[in-house]
Design a protein around this motif. Structure first.
Motif, PDB file in Angstrom:
ATOM      1  N   SER A  44      43.128   6.170 118.311  1.00 31.60           N
ATOM      2  CA  SER A  44      43.371   7.594 118.499  1.00 31.60           C
ATOM      3  C   SER A  44      43.873   8.191 117.185  1.00 31.60           C
ATOM      4  O   SER A  44      43.181   8.116 116.181  1.00 31.60           O
TER       5      SER A  44
ATOM      6  N   SER B 232      38.599   4.813 118.535  1.00 39.55           N
ATOM      7  CA  SER B 232      38.784   6.154 119.104  1.00 39.55           C
ATOM      8  C   SER B 232      39.483   7.074 118.118  1.00 39.55           C
ATOM      9  O   SER B 232      40.377   7.846 118.475  1.00 39.55           O
TER      10      SER B 232
ATOM     11  N   CYS C 196      34.377   3.873 120.192  1.00 38.53           N
ATOM     12  CA  CYS C 196      35.088   4.702 121.155  1.00 38.53           C
ATOM     13  C   CYS C 196      34.930   4.109 122.546  1.00 38.53           C
ATOM     14  O   CYS C 196      34.134   3.197 122.767  1.00 38.53           O
TER      15      CYS C 196
ATOM     16  N   GLU D 105      36.391   8.989 126.850  1.00 34.75           N
ATOM     17  CA  GLU D 105      37.699   9.172 126.224  1.00 34.75           C
ATOM     18  C   GLU D 105      38.571  10.204 126.939  1.00 34.75           C
ATOM     19  O   GLU D 105      39.671   9.907 127.403  1.00 34.75           O
ATOM     20  N   PHE D 106      38.101  11.443 126.991  1.00 32.93           N
ATOM     21  CA  PHE D 106      38.920  12.534 127.525  1.00 32.93           C
ATOM     22  C   PHE D 106      38.383  13.086 128.846  1.00 32.93           C
ATOM     23  O   PHE D 106      38.726  14.198 129.242  1.00 32.93           O
TER      24      PHE D 106
ATOM     25  N   THR E  30      34.792  14.562 124.964  1.00 30.64           N
ATOM     26  CA  THR E  30      34.729  13.182 124.478  1.00 30.64           C
ATOM     27  C   THR E  30      33.719  13.048 123.345  1.00 30.64           C
ATOM     28  O   THR E  30      33.996  12.432 122.308  1.00 30.64           O
TER      29      THR E  30
ATOM     30  N   PHE F 296      35.193  12.438 119.597  1.00 26.51           N
ATOM     31  CA  PHE F 296      35.197  11.008 119.332  1.00 26.51           C
ATOM     32  C   PHE F 296      33.812  10.422 119.042  1.00 26.51           C
ATOM     33  O   PHE F 296      33.584   9.885 117.952  1.00 26.51           O
TER      34      PHE F 296
ATOM     35  N   HIS G   4      38.327   5.092 129.901  1.00 29.41           N
ATOM     36  CA  HIS G   4      39.123   6.206 129.418  1.00 29.41           C
ATOM     37  C   HIS G   4      39.847   5.897 128.107  1.00 29.41           C
ATOM     38  O   HIS G   4      39.885   4.752 127.647  1.00 29.41           O
ATOM     39  N   HIS G   5      40.428   6.922 127.533  1.00 30.86           N
ATOM     40  CA  HIS G   5      41.202   6.825 126.301  1.00 30.86           C
ATOM     41  C   HIS G   5      42.299   5.782 126.473  1.00 30.86           C
ATOM     42  O   HIS G   5      43.061   5.830 127.442  1.00 30.86           O
ATOM     43  N   CYS G   6      42.385   4.845 125.564  1.00 34.19           N
ATOM     44  CA  CYS G   6      43.383   3.767 125.534  1.00 34.19           C
ATOM     45  C   CYS G   6      43.029   2.570 126.409  1.00 34.19           C
ATOM     46  O   CYS G   6      43.724   1.544 126.353  1.00 34.19           O
TER      47      CYS G   6
END
Length: 451
Positions: free
Chosen positions: A186, A212, A306, A310-311, A324, A328, A365-367
């Motif tokens: 991120s 990401s 990524c 992501e978002f 996303t 990204f 998803h993100h993370c």
């Protein structure tokens, strides 16, 4: 557990043994950024003679979490000496020296996050012969607001100071200063891209991983000046160190909230306004231009990628996927395309495994990739982020590829480098594979390339 003592260039530190090595936590790489140093370039720490107890995490620049509920558990540790780092090194009893090193830069939108998360524990990397260093740095206003009477990009200067500490000291911990890979996720992934475009960081690492990664766009000096003017207009406080350096943490955070409060004037600015920017000196030109059209980072092997969604949890449906792709996937793909066209060693991936946790069900998803990268599926908070029983075989595959890249500058035969002929992309899922041009729709939509 037994203790280990290692002498650094500033003084001895005492660590604590783990199952796979020894960890040294909260080692200062610069003096506390307080008073006149709050908005100054980092200054080397004062030497110490007595053994420094490095068995607990040091203070964090994060004074409050990014939100009430965050995917990654990232504690706030009080104290002034926030410019510190952690070293996780394999057990020295085996006589290992010259080991590859991973330097980890945490995310958090450049305004939050910390290196004390249980998700960033280096135990698995130590098990596989890698020294892991995680670092803290100044955030938000203190790290990235353009102020007239102080150096710009103070957070970037912190990263460079930490990398210089690694170069000077990591051999004492069993690492090879010439085998350093810098990585982050991120904002940390954006930090990696920024360091690739920063001449002062040249020679401090030999490889890079941007997971990401997000960078501020636009990011020229004119935009930074606009943000400072906007800050003063909204808060009534001059964007100067003289006006800011004596404020409390709570007062700084209140100013940061005012800067980012919703409104038509704020909506005209990008999501990230407190982030690294091209100041014309430390960072000579905007990072995307430097990496895509310029010569920056050409001698550095790069792994970039990524998650698929992501978002998408932030904005549902097509809007979430567009966000996303815009922030990204398309920028990562553009960088891979550019580097491949110049035969620069680049490996592209997409993390496609979808969570079963209620908050993220059906999303990569993100993370979501980080517990697999660090091979820490049993860490605190992973079940809430991923769901029950995430696949260990995926953690084995992702973590092994990272270790191979850090060690050998190549993630392995199953994952060829990206080329403009085949566009080889690693798809991480329960059954991982390398696919040919799986991001074609993203490329055609966002990059205008239909070939």
């Amino acid at each position: 557990m037994t203790e280990d003592i290692i002498r650094t260039s500033h003084g001895p530190v005492r660590g604590e043994r783990t199952e796979t090595g020894v960890r040294f936590l909260g080692i200062p790489y610069a003096r506390p950024p307080i008073g006149p140093l709050r908005f100054a370039a980092p200054v080397p720490p004062e030497p110490w003679a007595d053994v420094l107890d490095a068995r607990v995490y040091g203070p964090t620049a994060q004074r409050r979490p990014f939100a009430e509920a965050t995917t990654i558990p990232e504690p706030c540790v009080p104290g002034e000496s926030t410019l510190n780092l952690n070293v996780f090194t394999p057990a020295r009893a085996a006589g290992q020296t010259g080991l590859p090193v991973l330097v980890w830069i945490h995310g958090g939108g450049f305004v939050a996050g910390c290196s004390a998360s249980p998700w960033y524990d280096g135990t698995a990397f130590n098990r596989d012969g890698v020294v892991l260093v995680s670092l803290g740095y100044r955030l938000g206003i203190e790290g990235f607001l353009h102020v007239e009477d102080s150096p710009d990009n103070r957070g970037v200067l912190d990263w460079i100071a930490a990398l210089r500490w690694v170069r000077e000291n990591i051999a004492a911990f069993g690492g090879d200063p010439d085998k350093v890979t810098v990585a982050g996720q991120s904002a940390g992934g954006g930090a990696v891209q920024t360091l690739l475009a920063t001449p002062a960081a040249a020679g401090l690492f030999r490889a890079a991983i941007s997971a990401s990664g997000a960078v501020m766009r636009p990011q020229g000096p004119e935009f930074a000046a606009t943000v400072s003017e906007f800050f003063t207009a909204r808060t009534g406080v001059p964007a100067t160190a003289e006006a800011l350096q004596s404020l409390t943490d709570e007062e700084i955070l209140a100013l940061q909230d005012a800067l980012n409060a919703p409104g038509p004037d704020r909506d005209a600015l990008p999501m990230l306004v407190l982030a690294p920017f091209a100041d014309g000196a430390l960072i000579p030109e905007p990072v995307p231009e430097a990496l895509i059209a310029g010569a920056a980072g050409q001698d550095i092997p790069l792994m970039i990628g990524c998650t698929t969604h992501e978002f998408n949890a932030v904005a549902e449906g097509e809007a979430g996927q567009a966000l996303t792709d815009q922030i990204f996937r398309a920028p990562a793909l553009a960088l891979a395309e550019s580097r491949a066209s110049r035969d620069l060693p680049t490996w592209l991936y997409q993390f496609d495994w979808t969570a079963t946790a209620p908050a993220f069900e059906g999303l990569a998803h993100h993370c979501a990739d980080l517990p697999f990268v660090f091979d820490l599926l049993g860490a605190e908070g992973v079940d809430k982020a991923l769901g029950e029983a995430p696949p260990q075989q995926l953690a084995d595959a992702v973590h092994t590829a990272w270790v191979a890249f850090i060690r050998d500058l190549d993630p392995g035969a199953a994952w060829p480098s990206y080329s403009t002929e085949r566009r080889e992309t690693r798809i991480w899922n329960t059954e991982s594979r390398t696919a040919r041009d799986p991001l074609r729709s993203v490329r055609e939509t966002w990059l205008g390339a239909a070939t």
